[in-house]
Design an enzyme around this catalytic site. Structure first.
Site, PDB file in Angstrom:
ATOM      1  N   ASP A   5      -2.790  -8.348  -5.602  1.00 54.91           N
ATOM      2  CA  ASP A   5      -2.785  -8.306  -4.137  1.00 54.91           C
ATOM      3  C   ASP A   5      -3.462  -9.528  -3.530  1.00 54.91           C
ATOM      4  O   ASP A   5      -4.105  -9.444  -2.490  1.00 54.91           O
ATOM      5  CB  ASP A   5      -3.447  -7.027  -3.615  1.00 54.91           C
ATOM      6  CG  ASP A   5      -3.036  -6.716  -2.172  1.00 54.91           C
ATOM      7  OD1 ASP A   5      -1.958  -7.180  -1.753  1.00 54.91           O
ATOM      8  OD2 ASP A   5      -3.796  -6.038  -1.461  1.00 54.91           O
ATOM      9  N   GLY A  56      -5.951  -4.494   9.495  1.00 51.82           N
ATOM     10  CA  GLY A  56      -6.186  -5.836  10.019  1.00 51.82           C
ATOM     11  C   GLY A  56      -7.312  -6.544   9.312  1.00 51.82           C
ATOM     12  O   GLY A  56      -7.422  -7.771   9.350  1.00 51.82           O
ATOM     13  N   SER A 104      -7.564  -6.469   6.099  1.00 58.37           N
ATOM     14  CA  SER A 104      -7.029  -6.855   4.804  1.00 58.37           C
ATOM     15  C   SER A 104      -6.957  -8.372   4.671  1.00 58.37           C
ATOM     16  O   SER A 104      -6.443  -9.060   5.559  1.00 58.37           O
ATOM     17  CB  SER A 104      -5.629  -6.271   4.612  1.00 58.37           C
ATOM     18  OG  SER A 104      -5.675  -4.873   4.513  1.00 58.37           O
ATOM     19  N   HIS A 140      -0.105  -8.146   0.360  1.00 56.35           N
ATOM     20  CA  HIS A 140       0.626  -7.227   1.229  1.00 56.35           C
ATOM     21  C   HIS A 140       0.610  -7.658   2.690  1.00 56.35           C
ATOM     22  O   HIS A 140       1.372  -7.137   3.504  1.00 56.35           O
ATOM     23  CB  HIS A 140       0.097  -5.790   1.074  1.00 56.35           C
ATOM     24  CG  HIS A 140      -1.242  -5.545   1.685  1.00 56.35           C
ATOM     25  ND1 HIS A 140      -2.413  -5.524   0.953  1.00 56.35           N
ATOM     26  CD2 HIS A 140      -1.613  -5.280   2.956  1.00 56.35           C
ATOM     27  CE1 HIS A 140      -3.432  -5.264   1.748  1.00 56.35           C
ATOM     28  NE2 HIS A 140      -2.975  -5.106   2.961  1.00 56.35           N
TER      29      HIS A 140
END
Length: 351
Positions: free
Chosen positions: A127, A201, A203, A92
């Site tokens: 992801d 941030g 992630s 993402h």
């Protein structure tokens, strides 16, 4: 009978000794976190992306929203897994990116460095994504075996929350074996739960153990809750990243059906000796040639895939791996409430 009395001097002595022990323990913990930070930080990168803004309903396809730049941006984190520039991050973070910039940490007197990155592959179902930069002097980080992770062990998250470079939070692994719904609708298995704080941030940044080895990839946080943060396990990440680097995508099996969960009555379950209380009822069969599914019929209830019990669509998704593509698989379905064996040959899930 002999009675021992504790004097104030003894109490003070014990208190002083306890304080020294507490200080020693605190120093040991602090030393561990500091060492990990120094070891891992050079491998953690900041990722900035530019994406095409989503068009408003009725504004015309591809038309930017008024008052916004032609490109919108975002940021996240990632980490180097090889000295030749392969970087793992979240899907993402880089999804729909038109331009990806990677910033490496400053080292000594050297300032931070920016590099243009190439997208190697991404997998919305887990992801996980892999990008690559071309640079010298890169330091990679190692994976740990996530099967060895235990609840209560130290967990350290490093990333770039709110765009601030290289922030560190520490906590513990609070739970194992969680599942998380990905953007693609599939479940991510073996997710690690931690109380190490994550913010926007973070992630794509690494969750590491006390040796500085990656045990997970930070991916999500439940905003209303306190201390509920999640990371994709290192073993799953390594598997997916390997396929993305070699093939650019993750191959999965495809049955070509639409299905949904259905509750089984106690009578049907006991009569057919089924362990699960639910199954997957076939509502539609796609005749597209991708998968051989002609023996399936709408209304069939799938209860077994090979030797594995099937209770939900998530079970089917988990079992339809790349190893099943092109292989004859025996499905057990309930047809008119009686078990029937049918053979299918899964195709490859269209990318």
């Amino acid at each position: 009978m002999k009675t021992n009395f504790i004097t104030f001097a003894d109490t003070a002595s014990q208190s002083a000794g306890g304080s020294e022990q507490d200080a020693a323990l605190l120093d040991a913990y602090s030393s561990t976190v500091v060492t990990v930070a120094q070891r891992v930080s050079p491998s953690v990168v900041q990722i900035k992306v530019q994406t095409k803004p989503a068009s408003r309903p009725g504004s015309g396809r591809g038309r930017a929203q008024p008052g916004r730049d032609e490109n919108s941006g975002g940021s996240g984190s990632g980490f180097l897994i090889s000295t030749d520039g392969y970087i793992i991050t979240n899907n993402h973070v880089v999804a729909n990116a038109t331009h990806i910039t990677v910033t490496l940490a400053a080292r000594g007197d050297e300032p931070s460095r920016d590099y243009e990155a190439t997208l190697i592959g991404r997998d919305p179902a887990t992801d996980i994504a892999v990008i690559k930069i071309y640079a010298d002097g890169l330091k990679a980080i190692r994976f740990a075996d996530s099967k060895q992770v235990q609840v209560g062990q130290i967990a350290i998250a490093i990333g770039n929350p709110y765009g601030f470079q290289y922030s560190l939070t520490a906590g513990v692994v609070s739970a194992l074996g969680r599942t998380l719904r990905s953007e693609s609708g599939r479940l991510i298995d073996d997710v690690i739960q931690t109380d190490a704080s994550l913010n926007p941030g973070n992630s794509g940044g690494p969750l590491v153990n006390s040796h500085g080895h990656v045990i997970g990839v930070n991916t999500a946080v439940i905003l209303p809750a306190q201390g509920l943060c999640f990371a994709v396990s290192s073993n799953l990440t390594a598997l997916v990243a390997g396929q993305l680097i070699m093939q650019g995508r993750v191959r999965r099996g495809y049955l070509g059906i639409a299905g949904q969960l259905i509750n089984l009555t106690e009578r049907i379950r006991l009569y057919n000796q089924l362990p699960a209380k639910t199954g997957v009822v076939v509502s539609h069969v796609e005749v597209d040639g991708v998968a051989e599914n002609s023996q399936l019929q709408p209304g069939d209830i799938i209860v077994r895939f090979g030797q594995q019990s099937v209770a939900t669509m998530d079970d089917l998704h988990r079992l339809l791996t790349d190893a099943t593509i092109g292989q004859s698989i025996s499905l057990t379905v309930l047809r008119n409430n009686r078990p029937v064996s049918v053979t299918v040959i899964p195709g490859e899930l269209p990318g």
